[in-house]
Motif scaffolding. Structure first.
Motif, PDB file in Angstrom:
ATOM      1  N   LEU A   1      -4.737  -6.729   4.049  1.00  0.00           N
ATOM      2  CA  LEU A   1      -3.728  -5.679   4.111  1.00  0.00           C
ATOM      3  C   LEU A   1      -3.011  -5.685   5.459  1.00  0.00           C
ATOM      4  N   ALA A   2      -3.746  -5.881   6.536  1.00  0.00           N
ATOM      5  CA  ALA A   2      -3.124  -5.942   7.861  1.00  0.00           C
ATOM      6  C   ALA A   2      -2.129  -7.089   7.943  1.00  0.00           C
ATOM      7  N   ASP A   3      -2.484  -8.223   7.357  1.00  0.00           N
ATOM      8  CA  ASP A   3      -1.601  -9.381   7.381  1.00  0.00           C
ATOM      9  C   ASP A   3      -0.322  -9.108   6.603  1.00  0.00           C
ATOM     10  N   ARG A   4      -0.419  -8.380   5.489  1.00  0.00           N
ATOM     11  CA  ARG A   4       0.771  -8.077   4.711  1.00  0.00           C
ATOM     12  C   ARG A   4       1.699  -7.113   5.459  1.00  0.00           C
TER      13      ARG A   4
ATOM     14  N   THR B   1      -4.386   1.349  11.884  1.00  0.00           N
ATOM     15  CA  THR B   1      -4.421   2.544  12.725  1.00  0.00           C
ATOM     16  C   THR B   1      -5.649   3.396  12.463  1.00  0.00           C
ATOM     17  N   GLY B   2      -6.649   2.836  11.773  1.00  0.00           N
ATOM     18  CA  GLY B   2      -7.927   3.506  11.605  1.00  0.00           C
ATOM     19  C   GLY B   2      -7.973   4.578  10.545  1.00  0.00           C
ATOM     20  N   ARG B   3      -6.933   4.680   9.717  1.00  0.00           N
ATOM     21  CA  ARG B   3      -6.928   5.709   8.675  1.00  0.00           C
ATOM     22  C   ARG B   3      -7.474   5.192   7.347  1.00  0.00           C
ATOM     23  N   LEU B   4      -7.734   3.888   7.285  1.00  0.00           N
ATOM     24  CA  LEU B   4      -8.448   3.235   6.195  1.00  0.00           C
ATOM     25  C   LEU B   4      -9.395   2.225   6.826  1.00  0.00           C
TER      26      LEU B   4
ATOM     27  N   LEU C   1      -0.855  -0.737   7.342  1.00  0.00           N
ATOM     28  CA  LEU C   1      -0.622   0.099   8.519  1.00  0.00           C
ATOM     29  C   LEU C   1      -1.729   1.131   8.673  1.00  0.00           C
ATOM     30  N   LEU C   2      -2.144   1.736   7.557  1.00  0.00           N
ATOM     31  CA  LEU C   2      -3.249   2.703   7.622  1.00  0.00           C
ATOM     32  C   LEU C   2      -4.523   2.036   8.118  1.00  0.00           C
ATOM     33  N   ALA C   3      -4.773   0.808   7.661  1.00  0.00           N
ATOM     34  CA  ALA C   3      -5.980   0.100   8.091  1.00  0.00           C
ATOM     35  C   ALA C   3      -5.921  -0.252   9.578  1.00  0.00           C
TER      36      ALA C   3
END
Length: 319
Positions: free
Chosen positions: A182-185, A173-176, A169-171
């Motif tokens: 990670l997005a797929d998970r 939304t640009g926070r990582l 979720l962080l990735a």
């Protein structure tokens, strides 16, 4: 005579998903005969845009996440999936292509997990897209895994890897930095159905990790009237989660409390450790012993020196 818009949408996109007992989605309710000699298991979860998924997530991934988070509840009880009902509140004026893609996501996971649609409801809303799904499964009578049952001295185990959903979720939304794995998970949980079924008769207590590892182990400990200690260094991480933590140690709290893991947390007799590992191997899922249940109450997260780790929160809450 043409069908009203609502019924036309159902006939076009959802009737092809209907299973036996759904009566072609033409009646007010479905008929279901559970498998002989089995106990039904039922669970329900809702998802709202901006809370459980991003408004610009692909429609098929939203539908698949909706089904999978419910399948994860069945996995936590060692149940076999059977069928589901779904209620959809689409934003008023939603494009037919969006609905078609949503239905295609359900169809893909129906085929993967062996379930079929029994019915539900479809409405339009002026608010955000909202979806609710009720899943039905079955177990042998008296064998369902429960949250209650852990004992002082039991091992604390978890499946898979922890923190990928929260970091995803962080990735997104640009926070990582962007990370496809990670997005797929975050978008597509992996319900551990095979492992849950293999743990029947082995795990003394179990639940899925949806609101954060620390908080959900706290539920297991509270149900047992004891505490639990988790060794932070033993919590299993995927390669991208491990790299993110190495770059920013402050992410430890997010990994341990962020939720959206949909792994299984469970308690087992230490004497059954080899059988637990064999069950994980047979199910094709990594299982890791990360702590133990202890006298007292609450959850203590320990570092490599055995000192308590201070976390910024305990887990997700809707209120």
């Amino acid at each position: 005579m043409s069908l009203p818009a609502e019924f036309g949408l159902i006939a076009r996109h959802f009737a092809p998903l209907a299973g036996e007992g759904a009566l072609g989605l033409g009646d007010d309710a479905a008929l279901l005969d559970p498998p002989p000699g089995r106990t039904l298991v039922l669970a329900a979860d809702a998802m709202v845009a901006g809370v459980h998924f991003l408004p610009d997530d692909p429609p098929d991934s939203i539908a698949r996440k909706l089904l999978r988070v419910n399948l994860s509840d069945l996995a936590a009880m060692g149940a076999v999936p059977l069928a589901y009902l779904v209620t959809t509140a689409f934003p008023r004026g939603v494009a037919q292509d969006w609905v078609a893609c949503f239905a295609a996501g359900l169809a893909a996971d129906q085929a993967e997990f062996g379930v079929a649609l029994l019915g539900g409801d479809t409405v339009a809303t002026d608010g955000p897209a909202s979806f609710s799904l009720t899943i039905l499964g079955h177990v042998a009578p008296g064998t369902a895994l429960r949250r209650v049952g852990a004992r002082v001295g039991d091992d604390a185990w978890v499946s898979g890897s922890i923190g990928d959903g929260a970091l995803g979720l962080l990735a997104l939304t640009g926070r990582l930095p962007a990370d496809a794995e990670l997005a797929d998970r975050y978008r597509l949980p992996r319900p551990r159905l095979g492992l849950g079924q293999a743990l029947v008769g082995l795990a003394r207590a179990a639940m899925d990790v949806s609101d954060g590892l620390v908080q959900d182990f706290g539920h297991l400990a509270r149900a047992a009237g004891c505490g639990v200690e988790i060794r932070a260094e033993d919590v299993p991480l995927s390669a991208p989660a491990g790299a993110a933590l190495a770059a920013d140690p402050a992410l430890r709290s997010r990994i341990l409390t962020g939720g959206d893991d949909y792994e299984l947390a469970f308690a087992a007799d230490p004497a059954d450790a080899d059988r637990i590992r064999a069950a994980g191997l047979a199910a094709g899922v990594q299982v890791t012993r990360i702590g133990r249940f202890v006298a007292g109450e609450g959850v203590r997260v320990l570092d490599a020196a055995g000192e308590s780790v201070q976390l910024s929160g305990s887990g997700w809450s809707h209120f």
